[in-house]
Design a protein around this motif. Sequence first.
Motif, short mmCIF file in Angstrom:
data_model
loop_
_atom_site.label_atom_id
_atom_site.label_comp_id
_atom_site.label_asym_id
_atom_site.label_seq_id
_atom_site.Cartn_x
_atom_site.Cartn_y
_atom_site.Cartn_z
N VAL A 180 0.83 -1.20 0.00
CA VAL A 180 0.00 0.00 0.00
C VAL A 180 0.87 1.26 0.00
O VAL A 180 0.62 2.21 -0.76
N MET A 181 1.90 1.30 0.84
CA MET A 181 2.76 2.48 0.89
C MET A 181 3.53 2.66 -0.40
O MET A 181 3.74 3.80 -0.87
N LEU A 182 3.95 1.55 -1.01
CA LEU A 182 4.62 1.65 -2.31
C LEU A 182 3.66 2.18 -3.37
O LEU A 182 4.03 3.02 -4.22
N GLY A 183 2.40 1.71 -3.30
CA GLY A 183 1.37 2.23 -4.24
C GLY A 183 1.15 3.71 -4.05
O GLY A 183 0.93 4.45 -5.03
N ALA A 184 1.20 4.16 -2.77
CA ALA A 184 1.02 5.59 -2.51
C ALA A 184 2.18 6.40 -3.06
O ALA A 184 1.99 7.50 -3.62
N LEU A 222 -5.03 15.37 -4.49
CA LEU A 222 -4.99 13.90 -4.61
C LEU A 222 -3.72 13.34 -3.99
O LEU A 222 -3.73 12.33 -3.27
N ALA A 223 -2.58 13.99 -4.25
CA ALA A 223 -1.31 13.54 -3.70
C ALA A 223 -1.32 13.65 -2.17
O ALA A 223 -0.86 12.74 -1.45
N LEU A 224 -1.85 14.77 -1.65
CA LEU A 224 -1.90 14.95 -0.20
C LEU A 224 -2.88 13.97 0.46
O LEU A 224 -2.66 13.52 1.61
N SER A 225 -3.94 13.62 -0.26
CA SER A 225 -4.88 12.63 0.28
C SER A 225 -4.22 11.28 0.48
O SER A 225 -4.56 10.52 1.41
N SER A 226 -3.28 10.95 -0.40
CA SER A 226 -2.61 9.64 -0.31
C SER A 226 -1.73 9.54 0.94
O SER A 226 -1.33 8.44 1.32
N LEU A 227 -1.43 10.69 1.57
CA LEU A 227 -0.61 10.62 2.79
C LEU A 227 -1.30 9.84 3.91
O LEU A 227 -0.64 9.30 4.80
N SER A 228 -2.62 9.79 3.90
CA SER A 228 -3.36 9.14 4.99
C SER A 228 -3.03 7.66 5.10
O SER A 228 -3.12 7.07 6.19
N VAL A 229 -2.65 7.02 3.98
CA VAL A 229 -2.39 5.57 4.04
C VAL A 229 -1.13 5.28 4.85
O VAL A 229 -0.98 4.17 5.40
N PHE A 230 -0.21 6.23 4.96
CA PHE A 230 1.02 5.99 5.72
C PHE A 230 0.74 5.92 7.23
O PHE A 230 1.56 5.39 7.98
#
Length: 821
Positions: free
Chosen positions: A552-556, A594-602
């Motif tokens: 998941v983090m690699l996908g982000a 969109l890029a900042l939203s992906s930070l939540s997965v970390f």
Amino acid sequence: MEMTQFIAHLYLLGCILHSLHEAEAVSEFELDGDYLIGGLFDIHHVSERLHRDKPENINCSSQPFILSSYRRFQLMRFAIEEINNSTKLLPNVTLGYKILDFCSDAQNFPGVFNLISDGSLIQPWNDSQRLTSKMVTVVGSYTSTGTLSVAPLFMMDFFPMVSYGAASSVFSRKNNFPSFLRTVHPNKDVIEVVLRILREFNWRWVSFLHIDDDYGRDGRDLFIRTIENTEICLAYTKGLDQDTGYYEVFQQITSLKVNVLIVFAPEWTAEALVEAAIKYNVTNKVWIAGDAWSLHEKLPKKDGIRKIGTVVGIAEPKMPIPGFNDFINAFRAQTQQENGTEEKFCNQACNCSNHTAADIINADPSFNFPVYSAVYSVAHALHTVLQCETGRCYRRITGVPHMILQELWKTNFTLLNQSVQFDENGDPSFGSYAIVFWNQSGEAEEVGLYRYHSSLQFVVNRTKIQWHENGSVPQSICSEECDAGFAKKPEGLHKCCFSCTKCKSGTYINSTADPYTCHKCDDTEWSEAGSTSCYRRQESYMPFSHGGAVVVMLGALIFMGLTAAVSVLFFINYKTPIVKSAGGPMCFLILGCLALSSLSVFFAFGKPTTASCVLRVLPLIFFSTVCLACFVVRSFQIVCIFKIAARFPKILSWWLKYKGQWLVICVACISQAVLLIVDLSVSTPHPKNDTQGHPDIIIHYCYSNLKEILGSLVLIVLLIILSFCFSYIGKDLPKNYNEAKSITFCLLLLIIIWIIYATVYVLYPGKYIHFIYGMAVLSSLYSFLSWYFLPKCFIIIFQPEKNTQQYFQSLIQSYTNIVNQ
């Protein structure tokens, strides 16, 4: 009137004593000397309760003869003769004695008055008598009740009294018995040995049979208090006397299934009990004999004694007294030469000529050393009082009884390898008890020892005991002990009677601390049903090193790279029609959000903390709101240009004049920011442990109250609906301008993805929900990137001919012609 009668009775008794004294008969009950020691021995025993309405003396010689008491009586005579023959203890002083056959607790007072009288008069609290009387101490008596009846006569003038058999606890109270000491251990010590025996053989369901007098009742009360906080239960107790119905007693014991009988009684009561047990065919019991009858001479040899079971007893160790046997042989030979005649003194007659020296020597030796040590204690005290250390005693000292009392408290000498001393209560601080077993030969065989004031207190040689049940130790329990993991459920009044209940899963039982309660395990622990301890639960959360988290983090990270690449591509082709149709500068805002939203997965992985719980939802909600606001604006702009502008030109004019698109985006952002601040202030997402889903696992997760963030979710849902509606309206617009179709598809994917996630979250709240959450976030973000931006990137890179002004004008012209037709 009552006082007059009392004085008359005393006068009558004085006359009787005077007449008896004048006889000056020589008897084995009396020996003259410089100082006299009184003796109280129940050579005969009154077994029946006699009710009188006036004071009467009793003829003791007509009562049943007690051979063991006669042996103790002779031992006192022997001890005094031995002291008189010694040149060290009292070199120029002769001890004498006056011994009373104390056969009755209530009808021997003439003899007792004789001991404390001065000639023919009884004068309590008379100083002159106290100073001139030759009587210095009384030794006795044997029973607690007898001692209680006469002790006040001696206590009132602090006259020393040293008992060899009165074991009741009441005599340890020095406020009531200030001049009383004893060489026999009190009942509490005997009860302690009984308790040790019960624990040694794990007997927990017992009966306590006792003589119904002060001695027996005191033993019963001490036993009840002693077992109060133990695993032992008293199933049945009964006071025994001459009117006891033994058949009913044994019926009750049998019905209660009691296999261990503690008998706390003197030998005559024990005789009646054991004979009744043989008569009524009582079998296979364990009898714990008290020290008053455990060395009985005749009972172990009685016919049928083996049928009643096994007899284990507590006794003073058999201690041969040098010279005593020779003394008895010489004495009996002398009495036989005198044809067994003796003159009576104070109604004292033995009537025991039919007993040989061997009978006396072989009689029950119980309490012999206490008699012997009592006499020697008085002699040692007198040795100190008369200042005999120089080899001669100073005999003109007055007030000897009180001085002897003071010295008795300081007693410290060695007798037959025993250090004789008294504690602060006048009880012996020396001695030991033997554990005896009545063997097949009819002997009381020593099988163990209990030592006072020793590191190795209690020892029993089990191999010497021949049990009545095939050689195995008999059991005496009300209920079988529960298996491990089972709790006791009391049944009835006794804690020994219970049923067993298996502890449920999630609970455990500590049988040592509390065998009745299944305790709940801590939230961090678990247990199976029937457990005796809890185990630490396995903590369940997805660490950063887990394969799913890495994916998941690699996908982000890849997603961030793609958004950066798209942003660069759009920046290079910023003035081209395709970028302008995608939103122009708004494209960079969408890509950034969109890029900042992906930070939540970390923050979805690792052990949850309050910070991680906040950061795994805050970026996603806020920046998704911005993205959705942009899509609402883009959908509205497309519809406005192609459909609303012609009909409502003022709306388009107002929209362009006041930068309506940015106004809407700002309002949405500010509204969401306010809602988030309020929601997080009221209820901040925080870590929580799920201990209910799996018994052996703690699932760490972030808890968010949906009611508290409902405003933020409603705003997001409102933006989705608006965007979806505007996009649907513009579904038939020109192809190159038709971002509405892409937005519609993206929104459909968004809805489907989060419905799937919500369903999985409800059905499977395990540690992999964090992975599923990360995948849902990435799927949503990738859907927007893939279906909204990548097609435009494809045109820019691979179909540049479609990225021209002329191409877009031709599409618009075609759409206009179609609309006009």
